[in-house]
Design an enzyme around this catalytic site. Sequence first.
Site, PDB file in Angstrom:
ATOM      1  N   LYS A   6      -8.333  -5.847  12.928  1.00  0.00           N
ATOM      2  CA  LYS A   6      -9.149  -6.319  12.229  1.00  0.00           C
ATOM      3  C   LYS A   6      -9.959  -7.500  12.657  1.00  0.00           C
ATOM      4  CE  LYS A   6      -8.727  -3.768   8.153  1.00  0.00           C
ATOM      5  NZ  LYS A   6      -9.891  -3.098   7.638  1.00  0.00           N
ATOM      6  N   LYS A  42     -12.528   8.057   3.239  1.00  0.00           N
ATOM      7  CA  LYS A  42     -11.336   7.492   2.306  1.00  0.00           C
ATOM      8  C   LYS A  42     -11.533   8.257   0.920  1.00  0.00           C
ATOM      9  CE  LYS A  42     -11.245   2.935   4.545  1.00  0.00           C
ATOM     10  NZ  LYS A  42     -11.478   1.421   4.392  1.00  0.00           N
TER      11      LYS A  42
END
Length: 331
Positions: A154, A250
Amino acid sequence: MTSNGFPTLDAHVGRWPIAGSFTISRGAKTEAVTVIAELRLGAIVGRGECVPYPRYDETPEATLSALLAMQGALASGLDRDGLQTAMPPGAARNALDCALLDLEAKRSGRRIWDLLGRRAPEPCVTAYTISLGAPEVMAKAAAKAAHRPLLKIKLGGDGDPARIAAVRTAAPQSQLIVDANESWTEANLETNLAACAEAGVTLVEQPLPAGQDDALARISRPLAVCADESVHDRNSLDALRGRYDAVNIKLDKTGGLTEGLAMADAARALGFEIMVGCMVATSLSMAPAMLLTPLARFVDLDGPLLLAEDCAHGLHYDGSLVYPPDQALWG
């Protein structure tokens, strides 16, 4: 079960402590909040889980209300095909779509991939996420996970070249994918991409804000770039051509596995590579996404690994290898 033989719906909020904290460019959290839909038909219960996402103006309370508002339609015979137009894409529809699929499988006694005519999922490598932090903090976390074959890093904008260099030094053998979560700008895009390329990163996920990503079409991209917040369902694919090389599917964005599978087929037909992603949630959220893994180059289904405790009958993880769900969990 209703008197006319259709399933009854119940739903509730689940709260799952995260092991430590989970930090991305938009903030940190210590708890995963999910909403679970349960469809009961006699002794059979079909279940689905979703994660309401503030990025898309979703809350657990509104998601729960949206689900419970479907009780009447389900009691009148709403099926999975009808659901696709009865509810908009998003977390609530995902939970209900997956619950309907689970119910179909349990009623038939067959696995859901057989019912859908899809390839059976096999054990596959999932990415493991390293949260955003200072370079030395991320390096320490990466060193602990350096035995894993695929790490997802991240990032957060300013200082990202130092972060990715530190992670690469700490995990020299791992394949790296990075997720900027819309935190880069047109001004630092090429510098950050170059730093990723120098560190041997394989894929960069959503570097620019959705709707402000046209710069990706004007530069020579030194490595593959994957859309996340810029892509939701099949309708959003065409606009990505020339900007992105891959799409992150997703189920909380597509509104369920039904659309997720259709979207994967459409994306592959357009030449996009597939990444299967997740929110931080239990194995009940991951299980339906396993049906997408035979189509995917990258699998990011590590949500349960980030929790202090998973749901009952959770997926089996052997290091970074994730196995298909047992029938006791889903499908």
